[in-house]
Motif scaffolding. Structure first.
Motif, PDB file in Angstrom:
ATOM      1  N   THR A   1       0.843  -1.194   0.000  1.00 33.39           N
ATOM      2  CA  THR A   1       0.000   0.000   0.000  1.00 33.39           C
ATOM      3  C   THR A   1       0.880   1.246   0.000  1.00 33.39           C
ATOM      4  O   THR A   1       1.838   1.344   0.774  1.00 33.39           O
ATOM      5  N   ASP A   2       0.568   2.182  -0.880  1.00 35.66           N
ATOM      6  CA  ASP A   2       1.230   3.493  -0.914  1.00 35.66           C
ATOM      7  C   ASP A   2       0.215   4.507  -0.394  1.00 35.66           C
ATOM      8  O   ASP A   2      -0.755   4.850  -1.086  1.00 35.66           O
ATOM      9  N   TYR A   3       0.406   4.984   0.842  1.00 34.54           N
ATOM     10  CA  TYR A   3      -0.574   5.876   1.443  1.00 34.54           C
ATOM     11  C   TYR A   3      -0.539   7.274   0.837  1.00 34.54           C
ATOM     12  O   TYR A   3      -1.545   7.991   0.861  1.00 34.54           O
ATOM     13  N   ALA A   4       0.597   7.688   0.299  1.00 45.47           N
ATOM     14  CA  ALA A   4       0.674   9.006  -0.344  1.00 45.47           C
ATOM     15  C   ALA A   4      -0.163   9.012  -1.621  1.00 45.47           C
ATOM     16  O   ALA A   4      -0.909   9.961  -1.886  1.00 45.47           O
ATOM     17  N   ALA A   5      -0.035   7.948  -2.409  1.00 47.73           N
ATOM     18  CA  ALA A   5      -0.797   7.851  -3.658  1.00 47.73           C
ATOM     19  C   ALA A   5      -2.169   7.216  -3.465  1.00 47.73           C
ATOM     20  O   ALA A   5      -2.983   7.201  -4.392  1.00 47.73           O
ATOM     21  N   GLN A   6      -2.403   6.655  -2.263  1.00 44.68           N
ATOM     22  CA  GLN A   6      -3.679   5.979  -1.962  1.00 44.68           C
ATOM     23  C   GLN A   6      -3.940   4.845  -2.962  1.00 44.68           C
ATOM     24  O   GLN A   6      -5.034   4.695  -3.514  1.00 44.68           O
TER      25      GLN A   6
END
Length: 323
Positions: A15-20
């Motif tokens: 999961t990339d939380y910056a890019a969601q």
């Protein structure tokens, strides 16, 4: 390590939380029915989770990201693949933060998932069978009482003992038939007929069955028999069979699906029950889990109705399944 993960059938995601976004490896992508190696919006990924499990999932993630939360979350959730088939997945998620370890600002997460559908189904069947042992004992009393009431209305005092014994013997045969497991296929109409006999006699004058031959595995036949038993018991308690009503059971093949309709009429007025009983759970939960069925229950005043739509292959005998 990669070989070990493949042997253990563990799918991975990040999961990339910056890019969601979420990116899945081939096995995880197969489990969720999503493309592999692509950035997928998190909300699209979360849509694969069963609606009834999304709240639990959201609470777990909120706890994971809280100041005093753990670093790892471990959940078993129901999901859907791209064909809408229900699966159970065990998911473990580890969240990583930036240099300041700000738990309110996660950077990324690693997700490990294992398809545990077979295990969950086995546990569900085990729980249902244990519950069935207790529940059927109570139901049998209701069934026997219903048989006695119906016969008393339609029998002379001289005929009643023999007819009553005949019904009880049919009930015993029915119980034995649904308990046996064989490698041979069963016919859907045969299974329903076995369940009907104790409730309405050999003539089945108040029940109408119409549909093509559908061959079933012993396991799917057992599940269907359990579902029919619950529906007929409820009909004897509250529905068409508690009075002078009728039940129409029809099924047909539509493309790759089987559609079955259960319609009661002529009995006492019915209404939506205030709570979900054990019998309803057997019909809905076990039916959905075993057949991947879409099951709808309706309670119009004129009589209870059930609609079941499921892939035809879910009923197939073992001998007809191509490895």
């Amino acid at each position: 390590m990669e070989i070990g993960l493949q042997v253990a059938k563990v799918g991975l995601g990040r999961t990339d939380y910056a890019a969601q976004t979420v990116r899945l490896d081939p096995l995880a992508a197969e489990i969720f029915g999503l493309p592999a190696g692509e950035d997928i919006p998190r909300d699209v990924f979360h849509e694969r989770i069963h609606p009834d499990d999304r709240t639990e999932f959201a609470v777990a993630i909120e706890h994971l990201l809280s100041p005093h939360g753990s670093d790892v979350v471990d959940l078993t959730l129901r999901t859907f693949d791209q064909d809408g088939k229900l699966r159970w997945v065990n998911a473990r998620k580890r969240v990583f933060y930036g240099p300041e370890d700000n738990r309110s600002a996660p950077v990324s997460a690693i997700l490990a998932v294992v398809d545990v559908t077979s295990r969950q189904l086995a546990e569900l069947h085990s729980e249902v069978l244990i519950g069935e042992l207790n529940h059927r004992t109570k139901n049998l009393i209701t069934v026997v009482a219903s048989i006695a009431r119906q016969l008393r209305r339609h029998s002379t005092p001289e005929d009643f003992p023999d007819r009553f014994i005949d019904r009880l013997q049919a009930l015993a045969r029915n119980q034995e038939a649904t308990a046996r497991e064989t490698p041979h296929g069963f016919d859907l109409k045969e299974i329903i007929s076995q369940q009907i006999t104790p409730f309405d006699g050999k003539g089945r004058a108040r029940l109408d069955l119409h549909g093509p031959r559908v061959e079933m595995s012993s396991q799917s036949a057992h599940v269907l028999a359990m579902m029919c038993h619950e529906l007929l018991t409820n009909a004897a308690k509250y529905g068409a069979l508690s009075g002078d009503g009728r039940i129409s059971i029809t099924w047909r093949i539509e493309g790759d699906d089987l559609r079955l309709e259960w319609i009661e009429s002529g009995g006492p007025p019915v209404s939506q029950p205030e709570r979900t009983g054990y019998g309803t759970q057997v019909v809905t939960v076990l039916g959905a889990a075993s057949f991947g069925a879409d099951i709808k229950l309706d309670y119009p005043p004129e009589g209870f109705r059930l609609s079941l739509v499921a892939p035809l292959e879910a009923f197939a005998p073992e001998s007809s399944v191509v490895p």
